[in-house]
Structure formats: structure tokens, C-alpha cells
Design an enzyme around this catalytic site. Structure first.
Site, short mmCIF file in Angstrom:
data_model
loop_
_atom_site.label_atom_id
_atom_site.label_comp_id
_atom_site.label_asym_id
_atom_site.label_seq_id
_atom_site.Cartn_x
_atom_site.Cartn_y
_atom_site.Cartn_z
CE1 TYR A 18 -2.97 -3.06 0.35
CE2 TYR A 18 -3.56 -2.36 2.55
CZ TYR A 18 -3.70 -3.25 1.50
OH TYR A 18 -4.57 -4.29 1.60
CG HIS A 67 -0.93 -8.59 0.54
ND1 HIS A 67 -0.55 -7.27 0.50
CD2 HIS A 67 -2.25 -8.59 0.21
CE1 HIS A 67 -1.59 -6.52 0.16
NE2 HIS A 67 -2.64 -7.31 -0.03
N1 LIG Z 1 -5.74 -8.55 1.61
C1 LIG Z 1 -6.09 -8.12 0.41
O1 LIG Z 1 -5.74 -8.74 -0.60
C2 LIG Z 1 -6.90 -6.90 0.28
C3 LIG Z 1 -7.08 -6.08 1.37
N2 LIG Z 1 -7.83 -4.93 1.28
C4 LIG Z 1 -8.03 -4.14 2.51
O2 LIG Z 1 -9.43 -3.95 2.72
C5 LIG Z 1 -9.69 -2.56 2.91
C6 LIG Z 1 -11.09 -2.18 2.47
O3 LIG Z 1 -11.33 -2.59 1.15
P1 LIG Z 1 -11.68 -1.61 -0.07
O4 LIG Z 1 -11.21 -2.30 -1.29
O5 LIG Z 1 -11.20 -0.27 0.22
O6 LIG Z 1 -13.26 -1.66 -0.16
P2 LIG Z 1 -14.49 -1.24 0.78
O7 LIG Z 1 -15.49 -2.31 0.56
O8 LIG Z 1 -14.04 -0.91 2.14
O9 LIG Z 1 -15.05 0.03 0.03
C7 LIG Z 1 -14.42 1.26 0.09
C8 LIG Z 1 -15.27 2.24 -0.71
O10 LIG Z 1 -16.54 2.38 -0.10
C9 LIG Z 1 -16.81 3.74 0.18
N3 LIG Z 1 -17.53 3.77 1.46
C10 LIG Z 1 -17.01 3.51 2.69
N4 LIG Z 1 -17.98 3.60 3.61
C11 LIG Z 1 -19.12 3.90 2.99
C12 LIG Z 1 -20.46 4.12 3.41
N5 LIG Z 1 -20.83 4.04 4.70
N6 LIG Z 1 -21.40 4.43 2.48
C13 LIG Z 1 -21.05 4.51 1.18
N7 LIG Z 1 -19.80 4.32 0.71
C14 LIG Z 1 -18.85 4.01 1.61
C15 LIG Z 1 -15.46 4.42 0.21
O11 LIG Z 1 -15.56 5.75 -0.22
P3 LIG Z 1 -15.06 7.00 0.71
O12 LIG Z 1 -13.60 6.79 0.98
O13 LIG Z 1 -15.32 8.18 -0.18
O14 LIG Z 1 -15.92 6.98 1.93
C16 LIG Z 1 -14.66 3.60 -0.80
O15 LIG Z 1 -14.90 4.08 -2.10
C17 LIG Z 1 -8.57 -1.88 2.11
O16 LIG Z 1 -8.44 -0.54 2.45
C18 LIG Z 1 -7.40 -2.76 2.48
O17 LIG Z 1 -6.93 -2.37 3.77
C19 LIG Z 1 -8.45 -4.59 0.11
C20 LIG Z 1 -8.29 -5.37 -1.03
C21 LIG Z 1 -7.50 -6.58 -1.04
O1 LIG Z 2 -5.44 -3.93 -1.72
C1 LIG Z 2 -4.94 -5.06 -1.63
O2 LIG Z 2 -4.63 -5.54 -0.53
C2 LIG Z 2 -4.71 -5.89 -2.81
O3 LIG Z 2 -4.28 -6.99 -2.65
C3 LIG Z 2 -4.98 -5.44 -4.23
O4 LIG Z 2 -5.38 -6.56 -4.99
C4 LIG Z 2 -6.00 -4.38 -4.41
O5 LIG Z 2 -7.21 -4.87 -3.98
C5 LIG Z 2 -6.06 -3.94 -5.82
O6 LIG Z 2 -5.33 -3.09 -6.19
C6 LIG Z 2 -7.02 -4.58 -6.72
O7 LIG Z 2 -7.17 -3.89 -7.90
#
Ligand SMILES: NC(=O)C1=CN([C@@H]2O[C@H](COP(=O)(O)OP(=O)(O)OC[C@H]3O[C@@H](n4cnc5c(N)ncnc54)[C@H](OP(=O)(O)O)[C@@H]3O)[C@@H](O)[C@H]2O)C=CC1
Ligand SMILES: O=C(O)C(=O)[C@@H](O)[C@H](O)C(=O)CO
Length: 279
Positions: free
Chosen positions: A51, A109
């Protein structure tokens, strides 16, 4: 500030029932967003080497003024660091960037099975835990087969598996596997990110019935499944709203209606851990 319930982990520690996702919060705005989340009450903060915001997370923690021992700081080893020595170095470098003595949760990860080195990374985490550089150890995006391999190899079961989980992809199978093995399910993209079902009837109806927002319904659905969500929001109002999901309860019918949004392959970007690899 409302108290967040905790789960017991299989290593004798505890973890908050909801956390804050930090991807892709970076730079000054990112630091400020992470700080406001901590101020709002989040005590679990999820970052990763990939990240490129561990410095921001560390700075936000210091600026928050919240005592270090009240926070659960989680980071992740990327695919390019799976070799044993590289995994050890990866965690040390994360600690340097975070300016912390230890992380509270460190995950692998992605398993990247074609590289075939995730067992090495797991052995490194087992050693780092013994050395006190990480408190709890876990994985992310591991399948049942990957979990069984590392457990068979080391005798150590991950405390957490962080997997894609949202109403369009509820992960029934992996949740059952985790229950059998004593692993806490943590949910990434818990809202469903760009495909969040905020406008779906099942979510809207429950939101109206309980006087909450659609986002709160989705996060409450996680809580009642026993899934630990880590929603990301850059907006202080939504950050606070997303934490406020412990004062109402969805009925069995409402839970079933949200689970009914599941799709055959509801993954957001085809992130099947058997084939999707990230370095
Ligand atoms: N281990 C892995 O492979 C992965 C881990 N992750 C982790 O998971 C976390 C969360 O996942 P992410 O992909 O961000 O997706 P989320 O499902 O958390 O969605 C985030 C989006 O939802 C919006 N949002 C948040 N709260 C609300 C609400 N109450 N109402 C409406 N919209 C809302 C945010 O906009 P806004 O910011 O404008 O509020 C943002 O655009 C990541 O930040 C990361 O830490 C993610 C992907 C892969
Ligand atoms: O955000 C993470 O932790 C990821 O592993 C990525 O896959 C991320 O979700 C992404 O960039 C997907 O397009």
C-alpha cells in the site's frame, strides 16, 4: 465514544470486531484520514508493504495521541518477499517505516502458489512471533489447501485469514473452513467497493427499518456472520458511521435477504488466490 467488541484469537490475544482499511490512503491527506479514523474510535488499522503507506500509518498513530498498546496495527508481507530471509527483512523494514517496535498482526498478503514459497514466509512469521517482533500472525487470500499446508508444516495455525468477503461474495466455504480450524475470518472490500450493493432493495429495506444507512446494514451483516470487516473511508462522517454498527440487529430474514445478493462468481476483480498472484 462507543466501545467496540472484540474477538478472541487462537493465540490468546484479542482483536477489535471491526477495523480500518487504509488502501489507497497516502501522503498528507492519507495521514489525516487515518488519524481521523483513529480519533473516531478505530483500534485496528490494516496496512501492507504494497500500500506504500506504512509511514503514513505510523505518523497517524503518533498524531492521534492514542496509547500504542490500545491499537492493533496490522501489515502484510508481499509476494516478492516470500523467501525466508526476505520475509524476515520485510517485517523489519515495515517496522522501520511504521517506527514501531512490533506489529500486532502480520499477514502473508497473497499465497502466490506458482512461486511455491508461502510456507517459507509462514516459517519466518512463526520465528518473528517467537522473537517478539509481531504479536499475532496470519495470512490473507489463503484457500483451504494453502491453510492446511502451512499448518501441517509448522503445527502453527494462523490467527486470521483476511479474504475477499461482501454480500456479492459471502465466502460460505471459507467461513466454514475457518470455523473448523479456529481461524478468525477478516473481510477485505467488506462493502463490495465499487460494486457495493448500497441501492439493492434488501439493503435499503433493512436500512429504512432500522433507521441506519445502507453501508451500516452491510457492515452489520458482517458482524452477525462473525466476519471482521475493515472498511476504508476517507470521509470522517462515513468513518464514524461505519463504526456505529453495534446498536441494532438485523432479523434472520434481513440477514438472508442480504446474503441472497450473492452471485455465482461475485469476486470484484477475479482475485481467485489459486490463479491471481501479486508481487
Ligand atoms: N488482503 C487483500 O488482498 C486486500 C485487502 N484490502 C483491505 O481492505 C480494505 C477495504 O477494502 P476496499 O477495497 O477499500 O473496499 P471497501 O469495501 O471498504 O469500500 C471502500 C469504498 O466504499 C466507500 N464507502 C465507505 N464507507 C461507505 C459508506 N458508509 N457508504 C457509502 N460508501 C462508503 C469508500 O468511499 P469513501 O472513501 O469516499 O468513503 C470507498 O470508495 C482496504 O483498504 C485494504 O486495507 C483490500 C483489497 C485486497
Ligand atoms: O489492496 C490489496 O490488498 C490488494 O491486494 C490489491 O489486490 C487491491 O485490492 C487492488 O489493487 C485490486 O485492484
Amino acid at each position: 465514544m462507543a466501545r467496540i467488541p472484540t474477538y478472541d484469537l487462537n493465540d490468546g490475544t484479542t482483536i477489535p470486531a471491526i477495523g480500518f482499511g487504509t488502501y489507497p490512503l497516502r501522503g498528507d491527506d492519507g495521514t489525516e484520514a487515518i488519524r481521523t479514523a483513529i480519533e473516531a474510535g478505530y483500534r485496528l488499522v490494516d496496512t501492507a508493504v504494497n500500500y506504500e503507506n506504512e509511514r503514513e500509518v505510523g505518523e497517524a498513530i503518533r498524531r492521534s495521541g492514542v496509547p500504542r498498546d490500545e491499537l492493533v496495527v496490522a501489515s502484510k508481507i508481499p509476494g516478492r518477499h516470500h523467501a525466508y530471509d526476505d520475509a524476515i527483512a520485510s517485517v523489519r523494514e515495515s517496522l522501520d517505516r511504521l517506527r514501531l517496535e512490533r506489529t500486532d498482526l502480520h499477514l502473508i498478503h497473497w499465497p502466490n502458489p506458482s512461486q511455491g514459497r508461502f510456507v517459507e514466509a509462514w516459517r519466518a512469521l512463526v520465528q518473528l512471533q517467537k522473537d517478539g517482533l509481531v504479536r499475532s500472525i496470519g495470512v490473507s487470500n489463503f484457500t483451504e489447501e494453502h491453510l492446511e499446508r502451512i499448518i501441517d508444516d509448522t503445527g502453527v495455525t494462523p490467527a486470521v485469514n483476511q479474504v475477499e468477503l461482501h454480500p456479492r461474495f459471502p465466502q460460505d466455504h471459507m467461513r466454514a473452513v475457518h470455523a473448523r480450524l479456529g481461524i478468525r475470518t477478516e473481510a477485505w472490500s467488506p462493502m463490495g467497493k465499487r460494486r457495493a450493493p448500497l441501492e439493492e432493495d434488501a439493503v435499503r429495506a433493512a436500512a429504512d427499518a432500522h433507521g441506519v444507512s445502507p453501508g451500516q446494514v452491510i457492515l452489520r451483516w458482517h458482524v452477525q456472520l462473525g466476519s471482521l470487516p475493515i472498511p476504508k473511508s476517507a470521509d470522517p462522517a462515513r468513518q464514524a458511521q461505519n463504526l456505529d454498527v453495534f446498536g441494532f440487529e438485523l432479523t434472520d430474514d434481513e440477514m438472508a435477504a442480504v446474503s441472497g445478493l450473492a452471485e455465482d462468481d461475485g469476486r470484484l476483480f477475479g482475485g481467485d488466490p489459486d490463479t491471481h498472484e501479486e508481487m
